[in-house]
Write an enzyme that holds these catalytic residues in place. Sequence first.
Site, PDB file in Angstrom:
ATOM      1  N   GLU A 189       1.990   7.761  -1.873  1.00 28.59           N
ATOM      2  CA  GLU A 189       3.526   6.769  -1.801  1.00 28.59           C
ATOM      3  C   GLU A 189       3.296   5.455  -2.614  1.00 28.59           C
ATOM      4  O   GLU A 189       4.402   4.987  -2.779  1.00 28.59           O
ATOM      5  CB  GLU A 189       3.883   6.245  -0.339  1.00 28.59           C
ATOM      6  CG  GLU A 189       4.300   7.469   0.694  1.00 28.59           C
ATOM      7  CD  GLU A 189       3.152   8.513   1.050  1.00 28.59           C
ATOM      8  OE1 GLU A 189       1.966   7.887   1.227  1.00 28.59           O
ATOM      9  OE2 GLU A 189       3.495   9.605   1.342  1.00 28.59           O
ATOM     10  N   ASN A 190       2.088   5.048  -2.897  1.00 25.08           N
ATOM     11  CA  ASN A 190       1.984   4.040  -3.768  1.00 25.08           C
ATOM     12  C   ASN A 190       2.562   4.024  -5.044  1.00 25.08           C
ATOM     13  O   ASN A 190       2.707   3.018  -5.995  1.00 25.08           O
ATOM     14  CB  ASN A 190       0.513   3.537  -3.827  1.00 25.08           C
ATOM     15  CG  ASN A 190       0.084   2.841  -2.487  1.00 25.08           C
ATOM     16  OD1 ASN A 190      -1.091   3.073  -2.140  1.00 25.08           O
ATOM     17  ND2 ASN A 190       1.093   2.246  -1.685  1.00 25.08           N
ATOM     18  N   GLU A 207     -11.723   6.576  17.239  1.00 23.47           N
ATOM     19  CA  GLU A 207     -11.173   5.200  17.868  1.00 23.47           C
ATOM     20  C   GLU A 207     -10.553   4.450  16.821  1.00 23.47           C
ATOM     21  O   GLU A 207     -11.086   4.441  15.675  1.00 23.47           O
ATOM     22  CB  GLU A 207     -12.566   4.662  18.203  1.00 23.47           C
ATOM     23  CG  GLU A 207     -13.278   5.238  19.360  1.00 23.47           C
ATOM     24  CD  GLU A 207     -12.699   5.327  20.622  1.00 23.47           C
ATOM     25  OE1 GLU A 207     -11.815   4.266  21.037  1.00 23.47           O
ATOM     26  OE2 GLU A 207     -13.019   6.306  21.529  1.00 23.47           O
ATOM     27  N   ARG A 218       0.761  -9.695   1.050  1.00 24.38           N
ATOM     28  CA  ARG A 218       0.938 -10.727   1.783  1.00 24.38           C
ATOM     29  C   ARG A 218      -0.074 -12.247   1.496  1.00 24.38           C
ATOM     30  O   ARG A 218       0.323 -13.064   1.543  1.00 24.38           O
ATOM     31  CB  ARG A 218       0.973 -10.344   3.135  1.00 24.38           C
ATOM     32  CG  ARG A 218       2.503  -9.938   3.652  1.00 24.38           C
ATOM     33  CD  ARG A 218       2.234  -9.235   4.824  1.00 24.38           C
ATOM     34  NE  ARG A 218       1.604  -7.714   4.613  1.00 24.38           N
ATOM     35  CZ  ARG A 218       1.023  -6.892   5.938  1.00 24.38           C
ATOM     36  NH1 ARG A 218       1.340  -7.623   7.106  1.00 24.38           N
ATOM     37  NH2 ARG A 218       0.833  -5.981   5.337  1.00 24.38           N
ATOM     38  N   SER A 267      -2.426   5.283  -1.818  1.00 19.54           N
ATOM     39  CA  SER A 267      -1.617   6.384  -1.153  1.00 19.54           C
ATOM     40  C   SER A 267      -0.661   7.125  -2.336  1.00 19.54           C
ATOM     41  O   SER A 267      -0.305   6.590  -3.226  1.00 19.54           O
ATOM     42  CB  SER A 267      -0.925   6.080   0.119  1.00 19.54           C
ATOM     43  OG  SER A 267       0.310   5.239  -0.241  1.00 19.54           O
ATOM     44  N   ASP A 303      -5.251  -3.256   4.285  1.00 22.24           N
ATOM     45  CA  ASP A 303      -3.615  -3.683   4.089  1.00 22.24           C
ATOM     46  C   ASP A 303      -3.626  -5.207   4.111  1.00 22.24           C
ATOM     47  O   ASP A 303      -4.168  -5.702   4.752  1.00 22.24           O
ATOM     48  CB  ASP A 303      -2.911  -3.005   5.236  1.00 22.24           C
ATOM     49  CG  ASP A 303      -1.818  -3.063   5.243  1.00 22.24           C
ATOM     50  OD1 ASP A 303      -0.974  -3.184   3.885  1.00 22.24           O
ATOM     51  OD2 ASP A 303      -0.567  -2.637   6.076  1.00 22.24           O
ATOM     52  N   GLY A 304      -2.717  -5.724   3.530  1.00 14.86           N
ATOM     53  CA  GLY A 304      -2.375  -6.858   3.611  1.00 14.86           C
ATOM     54  C   GLY A 304      -2.672  -8.014   1.971  1.00 14.86           C
ATOM     55  O   GLY A 304      -2.566  -9.075   2.196  1.00 14.86           O
TER      56      GLY A 304
HETATM   57  C1  FPP Z   1      -2.582  -2.547   0.606  1.00 16.17           C
HETATM   58  O1  FPP Z   1      -2.011  -3.938   0.364  1.00 16.17           O
HETATM   59  C2  FPP Z   1      -3.545  -2.399  -0.338  1.00 16.17           C
HETATM   60  C3  FPP Z   1      -3.456  -1.219  -1.531  1.00 16.17           C
HETATM   61  C4  FPP Z   1      -2.303  -0.554  -1.598  1.00 16.17           C
HETATM   62  C5  FPP Z   1      -4.453  -1.169  -2.339  1.00 16.17           C
HETATM   63  C6  FPP Z   1      -5.838  -1.363  -1.934  1.00 16.17           C
HETATM   64  C7  FPP Z   1      -6.514  -1.895  -3.194  1.00 16.17           C
HETATM   65  C8  FPP Z   1      -7.724  -2.628  -3.018  1.00 16.17           C
HETATM   66  C9  FPP Z   1      -8.129  -3.258  -2.247  1.00 16.17           C
HETATM   67  C10 FPP Z   1      -8.227  -3.320  -4.280  1.00 16.17           C
HETATM   68  C11 FPP Z   1      -8.795  -1.998  -5.185  1.00 16.17           C
HETATM   69  C12 FPP Z   1      -9.737  -1.244  -4.797  1.00 16.17           C
HETATM   70  C13 FPP Z   1     -10.959  -0.919  -4.948  1.00 16.17           C
HETATM   71  C14 FPP Z   1     -11.736   0.097  -4.390  1.00 16.17           C
HETATM   72  C15 FPP Z   1     -11.704  -1.874  -5.910  1.00 16.17           C
HETATM   73  P1  FPP Z   1      -0.475  -3.924   0.320  1.00 16.17           P
HETATM   74  O2  FPP Z   1      -0.274  -4.294  -1.067  1.00 16.17           O
HETATM   75  O3  FPP Z   1       0.338  -3.068   0.810  1.00 16.17           O
HETATM   76  O4  FPP Z   1      -0.357  -5.459   1.179  1.00 16.17           O
HETATM   77  P2  FPP Z   1       1.187  -5.979   1.587  1.00 16.17           P
HETATM   78  O5  FPP Z   1       1.578  -4.726   2.692  1.00 16.17           O
HETATM   79  O6  FPP Z   1       0.798  -7.339   2.221  1.00 16.17           O
HETATM   80  O7  FPP Z   1       2.037  -5.989   0.582  1.00 16.17           O
END
Ligand code: FPP
Length: 230
Positions: A63-64, A197, A20, A61, A16-17
């Site tokens: 939800e994404n 954990e 940001r 997810s 996550d993040g």
């Molecule tokens: C959350 O950050 C992250 C995601 C929803 C996607 C995760 C994807 C990757 C790490 C890149 C691609 C993955 C692979 C396996 C190559 P956010 O966008 O919710 O961050 P925020 O809460 O700061 O807006």
Amino acid sequence: MEKSKKNPKHIAIIMDGNGRWAKARELPRIEGHRAGAKTVKEIVTAAREMGIKYLTLYAFSSENWKRPKPEVNGLFRLLIEYCENELDTMLKNGISFNVIGEWGKLPNNTRKVLRNTMGETEKGKKMRLTLALNYSARKEILIAVSNILKDNVKRISEKGFIKRLFTYDMPDPDLIIRTSGELRLSNFLLWQAAYSEFFFTKTLWPDFSKDEFSKIIEDFAGRERRYGGI
Ligand code: FPP
């Protein structure tokens, strides 16, 4: 009192993040995801080197889908790039690639690459890398229940239920890490997390490093796990 003393066998991460991280640099959100994909590479390598057997990453997810279309498409693009660029490394390092979630609902080209990567790497014995894609833990449980009803099963044991989850052939996660300071499970591995954990770090996923990862694993090794005993 039993200390776990050893490395976790299965680590699951809520990455996550990214958004940001990008915002802080006045970059488009997709650049945060691109930086996040680099972190994925670093952590996959680190996990394998540390002898972790199962690494599960929450990459998309259910939800994404609510995010703007260009961001969603950008994420699938990064996923395809990751699979294509990392295939040789996965093969060389004995990593088997796996997906949980309703990934059948992802776009055609993404599905094709995922299927190919899973097929090519299926013999990897060193570590199982699982991506949760279009994943919702509640949906996973409902799918399991629907299959039980379909099979006309009258009684169900924990073992029988587990067999019907997406994670049927994996141990439960010993350790669940979430980055970016959020203190939630967000519909991730609800059944499987019963005895996990937890470790929460304020670090944003693109800034998460191998060093912090090993420190968290050290912290885990010092915890007592009693599974309800004394
Ligand atoms: C959350 O950050 C992250 C995601 C929803 C996607 C995760 C994807 C990757 C790490 C890149 C691609 C993955 C692979 C396996 C190559 P956010 O966008 O919710 O961050 P925020 O809460 O700061 O807006």
